[in-house]
Write an enzyme that holds these catalytic residues in place. Structure first.
Site, PDB file in Angstrom:
ATOM      1  N   MET A  15       0.828  -1.216   0.000  1.00 45.91           N
ATOM      2  CA  MET A  15       0.000   0.000   0.000  1.00 45.91           C
ATOM      3  C   MET A  15       0.856   1.258   0.000  1.00 45.91           C
ATOM      4  SD  MET A  15      -3.327  -0.042  -0.082  1.00 45.91           S
ATOM      5  CE  MET A  15      -4.002   1.279   0.916  1.00 45.91           C
ATOM      6  N   THR A  80      -4.413  -1.541  10.083  1.00 43.22           N
ATOM      7  CA  THR A  80      -5.506  -2.168  10.832  1.00 43.22           C
ATOM      8  C   THR A  80      -5.096  -2.433  12.284  1.00 43.22           C
ATOM      9  OG1 THR A  80      -4.672  -4.181   9.805  1.00 43.22           O
ATOM     10  CG2 THR A  80      -6.677  -3.239   8.889  1.00 43.22           C
ATOM     11  N   ALA A 105      -9.125   4.835   8.788  1.00 46.75           N
ATOM     12  CA  ALA A 105     -10.003   4.354   7.705  1.00 46.75           C
ATOM     13  C   ALA A 105      -9.819   2.844   7.544  1.00 46.75           C
ATOM     14  CB  ALA A 105      -9.669   5.075   6.407  1.00 46.75           C
ATOM     15  N   HIS A 135      -8.903 -12.309   1.185  1.00 51.66           N
ATOM     16  CA  HIS A 135      -7.702 -11.503   0.956  1.00 51.66           C
ATOM     17  C   HIS A 135      -6.530 -12.352   0.474  1.00 51.66           C
ATOM     18  CE1 HIS A 135      -9.871  -8.473   3.345  1.00 51.66           C
ATOM     19  NE2 HIS A 135      -9.044  -7.587   2.809  1.00 51.66           N
ATOM     20  N   LYS A 139      -1.559 -11.091   3.985  1.00 44.59           N
ATOM     21  CA  LYS A 139      -2.219 -10.157   4.908  1.00 44.59           C
ATOM     22  C   LYS A 139      -1.845 -10.478   6.353  1.00 44.59           C
ATOM     23  CE  LYS A 139      -6.651  -8.140   6.160  1.00 44.59           C
ATOM     24  NZ  LYS A 139      -5.958  -6.882   6.492  1.00 44.59           N
TER      25      LYS A 139
HETATM   26  N1  LIG Z   1      -7.413   0.925   4.893  1.00 47.69           N
HETATM   27  C1  LIG Z   1      -7.220   0.368   3.701  1.00 47.69           C
HETATM   28  O1  LIG Z   1      -7.917   0.679   2.727  1.00 47.69           O
HETATM   29  C2  LIG Z   1      -6.139  -0.637   3.551  1.00 47.69           C
HETATM   30  C3  LIG Z   1      -5.414  -1.003   4.638  1.00 47.69           C
HETATM   31  N2  LIG Z   1      -4.426  -1.910   4.526  1.00 47.69           N
HETATM   32  C4  LIG Z   1      -3.664  -2.166   5.738  1.00 47.69           C
HETATM   33  O2  LIG Z   1      -2.437  -1.463   5.643  1.00 47.69           O
HETATM   34  C5  LIG Z   1      -1.415  -2.173   6.345  1.00 47.69           C
HETATM   35  C6  LIG Z   1      -0.258  -2.442   5.390  1.00 47.69           C
HETATM   36  O3  LIG Z   1      -0.699  -3.337   4.393  1.00 47.69           O
HETATM   37  P1  LIG Z   1       0.291  -3.769   3.200  1.00 47.69           P
HETATM   38  O4  LIG Z   1       0.782  -2.574   2.475  1.00 47.69           O
HETATM   39  O5  LIG Z   1      -0.409  -4.837   2.453  1.00 47.69           O
HETATM   40  O6  LIG Z   1       1.480  -4.417   4.041  1.00 47.69           O
HETATM   41  P2  LIG Z   1       3.024  -4.570   3.627  1.00 47.69           P
HETATM   42  O7  LIG Z   1       3.592  -5.597   4.539  1.00 47.69           O
HETATM   43  O8  LIG Z   1       3.159  -4.741   2.161  1.00 47.69           O
HETATM   44  O9  LIG Z   1       3.628  -3.137   3.984  1.00 47.69           O
HETATM   45  C7  LIG Z   1       3.859  -2.690   5.275  1.00 47.69           C
HETATM   46  C8  LIG Z   1       5.113  -1.868   5.227  1.00 47.69           C
HETATM   47  O10 LIG Z   1       5.297  -1.232   6.475  1.00 47.69           O
HETATM   48  C9  LIG Z   1       6.663  -1.393   6.845  1.00 47.69           C
HETATM   49  N3  LIG Z   1       6.776  -1.251   8.273  1.00 47.69           N
HETATM   50  C10 LIG Z   1       6.620  -2.177   9.234  1.00 47.69           C
HETATM   51  N4  LIG Z   1       6.823  -1.619  10.421  1.00 47.69           N
HETATM   52  C11 LIG Z   1       7.107  -0.318  10.185  1.00 47.69           C
HETATM   53  C12 LIG Z   1       7.406   0.799  11.008  1.00 47.69           C
HETATM   54  N5  LIG Z   1       7.521   0.665  12.334  1.00 47.69           N
HETATM   55  N6  LIG Z   1       7.622   2.008  10.435  1.00 47.69           N
HETATM   56  C13 LIG Z   1       7.552   2.162   9.116  1.00 47.69           C
HETATM   57  N7  LIG Z   1       7.299   1.127   8.274  1.00 47.69           N
HETATM   58  C14 LIG Z   1       7.069  -0.068   8.820  1.00 47.69           C
HETATM   59  C15 LIG Z   1       7.042  -2.749   6.327  1.00 47.69           C
HETATM   60  O11 LIG Z   1       8.441  -2.861   6.245  1.00 47.69           O
HETATM   61  P3  LIG Z   1       9.128  -4.317   6.095  1.00 47.69           P
HETATM   62  O12 LIG Z   1       8.904  -4.678   4.666  1.00 47.69           O
HETATM   63  O13 LIG Z   1      10.548  -4.059   6.454  1.00 47.69           O
HETATM   64  O14 LIG Z   1       8.411  -5.227   7.039  1.00 47.69           O
HETATM   65  C16 LIG Z   1       6.358  -2.713   4.960  1.00 47.69           C
HETATM   66  O15 LIG Z   1       7.147  -2.057   3.995  1.00 47.69           O
HETATM   67  C17 LIG Z   1      -2.081  -3.423   6.896  1.00 47.69           C
HETATM   68  O16 LIG Z   1      -2.525  -3.187   8.228  1.00 47.69           O
HETATM   69  C18 LIG Z   1      -3.293  -3.602   5.976  1.00 47.69           C
HETATM   70  O17 LIG Z   1      -4.327  -4.312   6.564  1.00 47.69           O
HETATM   71  C19 LIG Z   1      -4.130  -2.500   3.345  1.00 47.69           C
HETATM   72  C20 LIG Z   1      -4.843  -2.204   2.222  1.00 47.69           C
HETATM   73  C21 LIG Z   1      -5.914  -1.243   2.234  1.00 47.69           C
HETATM   74  O1  LIG Z   2      -4.391  -5.993   4.220  1.00 49.61           O
HETATM   75  C1  LIG Z   2      -5.122  -5.687   3.236  1.00 49.61           C
HETATM   76  O2  LIG Z   2      -4.843  -6.019   2.094  1.00 49.61           O
HETATM   77  C2  LIG Z   2      -6.326  -4.894   3.491  1.00 49.61           C
HETATM   78  N1  LIG Z   2      -6.544  -4.467   4.696  1.00 49.61           N
HETATM   79  C3  LIG Z   2      -7.646  -3.688   5.123  1.00 49.61           C
HETATM   80  C4  LIG Z   2      -8.512  -4.487   6.090  1.00 49.61           C
HETATM   81  O3  LIG Z   2      -7.972  -5.244   6.898  1.00 49.61           O
HETATM   82  O4  LIG Z   2      -9.727  -4.324   6.067  1.00 49.61           O
HETATM   83  C5  LIG Z   2      -8.430  -3.104   3.965  1.00 49.61           C
HETATM   84  C6  LIG Z   2      -8.571  -4.016   2.794  1.00 49.61           C
HETATM   85  O5  LIG Z   2      -9.426  -5.049   3.138  1.00 49.61           O
HETATM   86  C7  LIG Z   2      -7.216  -4.549   2.356  1.00 49.61           C
END
Ligand SMILES: NC(=O)C1=CN([C@@H]2O[C@H](COP(=O)(O)OP(=O)(O)OC[C@H]3O[C@@H](n4cnc5c(N)ncnc54)[C@H](OP(=O)(O)O)[C@@H]3O)[C@@H](O)[C@H]2O)C=CC1
Ligand SMILES: O=C(O)C1=N[C@H](C(=O)O)C[C@H](O)C1
Length: 251
Positions: A15, A80, A105, A135, A139
């Site tokens: 993301m 989340t 959000a 998913h 995740k």
């Molecule tokens: N609200 C929404 O619409 C959505 C929410 N999400 C949520 O967003 C979050 C991330 O999802 P996603 O992108 O798939 O996950 P990823 O694992 O792809 O990305 C998370 C990133 O955060 C980094 N990270 C971990 N800890 C820290 C920290 N302390 N400070 C800064 N960076 C850090 C990780 O680094 P490293 O690679 O080194 O671990 C990684 O690059 C999840 O909770 C997911 O559920 C996801 C999609 C949509």
């Molecule tokens: O981790 C994801 O991918 C997503 N996380 C959010 C959630 O836990 O609801 C939003 C979306 O579903 C994608």
């Protein structure tokens, strides 16, 4: 007009990398910091960030928010893992920094927000309801934040309508067979290669089934919501739970 100075936390993630692109392409925003795990949050201050977008991990988000709120940096949070206890903690921090706004959000997808809204509206008309969230297998959490929030909204609407607990005559089952119980609403989590982010809300009553389904086919689908949150959060001091508060849903 000066551009909004935006930072992305979790910038290397699925993301976060998408958000870096979206902010970079937005004419009214400037990406001033893109931090990953282990980077020093002080960079947010030295870069003059006005808004920080958190797309990290449930284990990391609270420390990030404590720092941001303490420094008057608005937060747009997609990460989340927000329990009632976490929200209460966040409200305490915000009370000490009353001009700062944080948007939590559970889902930035416009269709996902609408699914939650419509599910809340439909809830009082049906005896039964179950949620299936689906998913990708990387995740971090289950059930999804979106599914938990949807279940909570449905449960609140059922309680307001004074509906009884839904019927379920299951007497023997393997543990987990009926999913997780979120405020009386069963939530089932599927993790499958090929999926991105999907949710079905199934309502049932005598002789009919009503299904709401939303599919995010890629992470670009979340970006209009992320940008909306960034543009609106400074005008909403305190805690905002759900992107729907920045959308004119009744208009
Ligand atoms: N609200 C929404 O619409 C959505 C929410 N999400 C949520 O967003 C979050 C991330 O999802 P996603 O992108 O798939 O996950 P990823 O694992 O792809 O990305 C998370 C990133 O955060 C980094 N990270 C971990 N800890 C820290 C920290 N302390 N400070 C800064 N960076 C850090 C990780 O680094 P490293 O690679 O080194 O671990 C990684 O690059 C999840 O909770 C997911 O559920 C996801 C999609 C949509
Ligand atoms: O981790 C994801 O991918 C997503 N996380 C959010 C959630 O836990 O609801 C939003 C979306 O579903 C994608």
């Amino acid at each position: 007009m000066s551009k909004l100075r935006v930072a992305v936390l979790g910038a290397g993630g699925r993301m976060g990398s998408e958000a870096v692109r979206a902010v970079g392409a937005a004419e009214d925003m400037e990406l001033v910091a893109a931090l990953g795990r282990g980077d020093d949050l002080e960079q947010l201050v030295s870069a003059g960030a006005q808004v920080a977008v958190d797309l990290t991990h449930p284990d990391a988000v609270m420390a990030n928010l404590e720092f941001c709120v303490r420094h008057g940096i608005h937060g747009v949070v997609g990460t989340t893992g927000f329990t009632e206890e976490r929200l209460a903690q966040l409200r305490t921090w915000l009370a000490a920094s009353p001009a700062t706004g944080v948007l939590i959000a559970p889902n930035f997808g416009i269709g996902a927000v609408l699914t939650m809204h419509f599910a809340q509206q439909a809830a009082r008309f049906f005896e039964s309801v179950e949620i299936v969230e689906l998913h990708h297998p990387h995740k971090a959490d289950a059930p999804s934040g979106t599914a938990v929030r949807t279940a909570q909204l449905i449960a609140r609407a059922r309680a307001e309508a004074e509906l009884p607990a839904q019927p379920d005559a299951t007497s023997t089952a393997l543990e987990g067979a009926r999913g997780a119980d979120v405020d009386g609403v069963p939530v089932h989590a599927v993790r499958l290669r090929g999926l991105v982010a999907h949710q079905e809300v199934l309502f049932g009553d005598e002789g009919e089934i009503f299904t709401l389904r939303h599919d995010s086919m890629n992470r670009g689908s979340f970006m209009p919501g992320v940008l909306l949150g960034i543009r609106r959060v400074s005008g909403a001091p305190g805690l905002t739970l759900g992107l729907e508060h920045f959308m004119d849903l009744d208009g």
